[in-house]
Motif scaffolding. Structure first.
Motif, PDB file in Angstrom:
ATOM      1  N   GLY A 100       0.607  -1.207   0.045  1.00  0.00           N
ATOM      2  CA  GLY A 100       0.107  -0.011  -0.019  1.00  0.00           C
ATOM      3  C   GLY A 100       0.878   1.234  -0.082  1.00  0.00           C
ATOM      4  N   ILE A 101       1.998   1.456   0.761  1.00  0.00           N
ATOM      5  CA  ILE A 101       2.901   2.384   0.794  1.00  0.00           C
ATOM      6  C   ILE A 101       3.528   2.460  -0.512  1.00  0.00           C
ATOM      7  CG2 ILE A 101       5.047   3.113   1.772  1.00  0.00           C
ATOM      8  CD1 ILE A 101       2.718   3.627   3.558  1.00  0.00           C
TER       9      ILE A 101
ATOM     10  N   GLY B 266      -6.715   4.526   0.971  1.00  0.00           N
ATOM     11  CA  GLY B 266      -6.890   4.421   2.519  1.00  0.00           C
ATOM     12  C   GLY B 266      -8.175   4.704   3.155  1.00  0.00           C
ATOM     13  N   PRO B 267      -8.322   4.554   4.418  1.00  0.00           N
ATOM     14  CA  PRO B 267      -7.142   4.274   5.603  1.00  0.00           C
ATOM     15  C   PRO B 267      -6.900   2.820   5.577  1.00  0.00           C
ATOM     16  CG  PRO B 267      -9.377   4.627   6.694  1.00  0.00           C
ATOM     17  CD  PRO B 267      -9.414   4.908   5.347  1.00  0.00           C
ATOM     18  N   MET B 268      -5.526   2.354   5.603  1.00  0.00           N
ATOM     19  CA  MET B 268      -5.182   0.953   5.596  1.00  0.00           C
ATOM     20  C   MET B 268      -6.094   0.018   6.591  1.00  0.00           C
ATOM     21  SD  MET B 268      -1.214   0.843   4.838  1.00  0.00           S
ATOM     22  CE  MET B 268      -0.475   1.029   3.283  1.00  0.00           C
TER      23      MET B 268
ATOM     24  N   LEU C 241      -6.882 -13.353   9.274  1.00  0.00           N
ATOM     25  CA  LEU C 241      -6.469 -12.435  10.538  1.00  0.00           C
ATOM     26  C   LEU C 241      -5.390 -11.669  10.050  1.00  0.00           C
ATOM     27  CD1 LEU C 241      -6.673 -15.254  13.015  1.00  0.00           C
ATOM     28  CD2 LEU C 241      -8.276 -13.632  12.944  1.00  0.00           C
ATOM     29  N   TYR C 242      -5.143 -11.419   8.657  1.00  0.00           N
ATOM     30  CA  TYR C 242      -3.768 -10.777   8.320  1.00  0.00           C
ATOM     31  C   TYR C 242      -4.289  -9.267   8.852  1.00  0.00           C
ATOM     32  CZ  TYR C 242      -6.288  -9.239   4.317  1.00  0.00           C
ATOM     33  OH  TYR C 242      -7.022  -8.864   3.123  1.00  0.00           O
ATOM     34  N   PRO C 243      -5.251  -8.529   8.757  1.00  0.00           N
ATOM     35  CA  PRO C 243      -5.355  -7.345   9.239  1.00  0.00           C
ATOM     36  C   PRO C 243      -4.699  -6.959  10.590  1.00  0.00           C
ATOM     37  CG  PRO C 243      -7.465  -7.916   8.455  1.00  0.00           C
ATOM     38  CD  PRO C 243      -6.533  -9.123   8.576  1.00  0.00           C
TER      39      PRO C 243
END
Length: 292
Positions: A22-23, A85-87, A253-255
């Motif tokens: 994302g960055i 965003g927002p992430m 669950l990766y968030p």
């Protein structure tokens, strides 16, 4: 137990990969970030491939190619929505959707989730609504466009699990290699095509300078792509030794990794109701595991 370890490992790795991707998408572009990430991941696979037993077959290559087309769309869309965003809000939305798709496929194939699992699906849908509902003026507010993109990205990621699960068990990481090759070709082809069109439109104008910020975007994309392929290897191993639904919801669950990095690095603020939505999304994933 090993399936649980693989699922949680892929979740943490995916979370970090999404953050860096994302960055990178903000600094270069979602398309270029996806393409560079695919090449970086492919380079890592080339180093690992000689040490992983694999049987080449038309079916293995075909599923890899299909996975490549799907993941090019999924990751490109994911990075694009994370760049908006927002992430910390959009990442959980994609996670919930990425769990719903393979769980639904598992149910259609006759897998039984039990009472907990059947309750988890509506909870997950409620979570999607809550993470997009912002009652406070100063809270982070995702746009409707970003939410739609996140849902689409999550559904495509879920389909990716299904494709890998369908690949031959003796194919090793061949489907992941095929995925990366096709992904890189598609995204670089699209990037250069769009760059050529842009160059034609600004014919005669000086080319934009490549800043250090742009170069850092490339580095972030390479880190994200390498982490992403590591998570893919954990997933394809997990679906072969365990249930598709279990590995999918554990990976969902990766968030946790993305939210943690976004909070620490980007100082993103989340409204209380959104915290409830994120918590429900994670709880739904846990219930799906219990139900499985």
């Amino acid at each position: 137990m090993f399936t649980v370890f693989l699922g949680l490992s892929s979740a943490l790795t995916f979370g970090a990969a999404d953050f860096f991707g994302g960055i990178a998408a903000k600094r270069i572009s979602p398309i270029l970030a996806t393409a560079v990430g695919a090449v970086a991941g492919l380079a890592a696979l080339v180093l690992i491939f000689p040490f992983v037993p694999a049987v080449w077959s038309t079916e293995a290559v075909l599923y890899g190619a299909i996975a490549g087309v799907n993941s090019a769309f999924a990751i490109g869309l994911l990075y694009a929505c994370l760049a908006i965003g927002p992430m910390s809000i959009l990442s959980p939305v994609t996670a919930v959707m990425s769990a719903i798709v393979p769980v639904t496929v598992g149910l259609l194939r006759g897998e039984s989730l039990g009472a907990f699992g059947l309750v988890a699906i509506p909870i997950a849908l409620i979570a999607v609504v809550l993470v997009g509902f912002v009652p406070e003026k100063d809270a982070v507010r995702p746009s409707a466009k970003a939410l739609i993109m996140a849902v689409g990205a999550g559904a495509s990621i879920g389909l990716f699990f299904v494709i890998l699960d369908a690949a031959p068990d003796d194919s090793g990481i061949i489907p992941v290699v095929g995925n990366r090759v096709v992904n890189a070709l598609l995204m670089f082809g699209l990037f250069f095509a769009l760059a050529a069109l842009a160059k034609r439109k600004r014919a005669g104008a000086p080319a934009p300078a490549r800043s250090s910020l742009w170069r850092r975007g490339l580095y972030f994309a390479m880190i994200g792509g390498t982490l992403d392929v590591m998570a893919n290897m954990a997933i394809i191993t997990g679906v072969r030794i365990g249930d598709l639904s279990v590995i999918a919801v554990l990976t969902a669950l990766y968030p946790a990794g993305t939210v943690l990095l976004a909070a620490i690095v980007l100082r993103e603020r989340i409204a209380p109701v959104q915290y409830v939505g994120i918590a429900l999304g994670i709880a739904a994933s846990v219930l799906l595991v219990v139900g499985g």
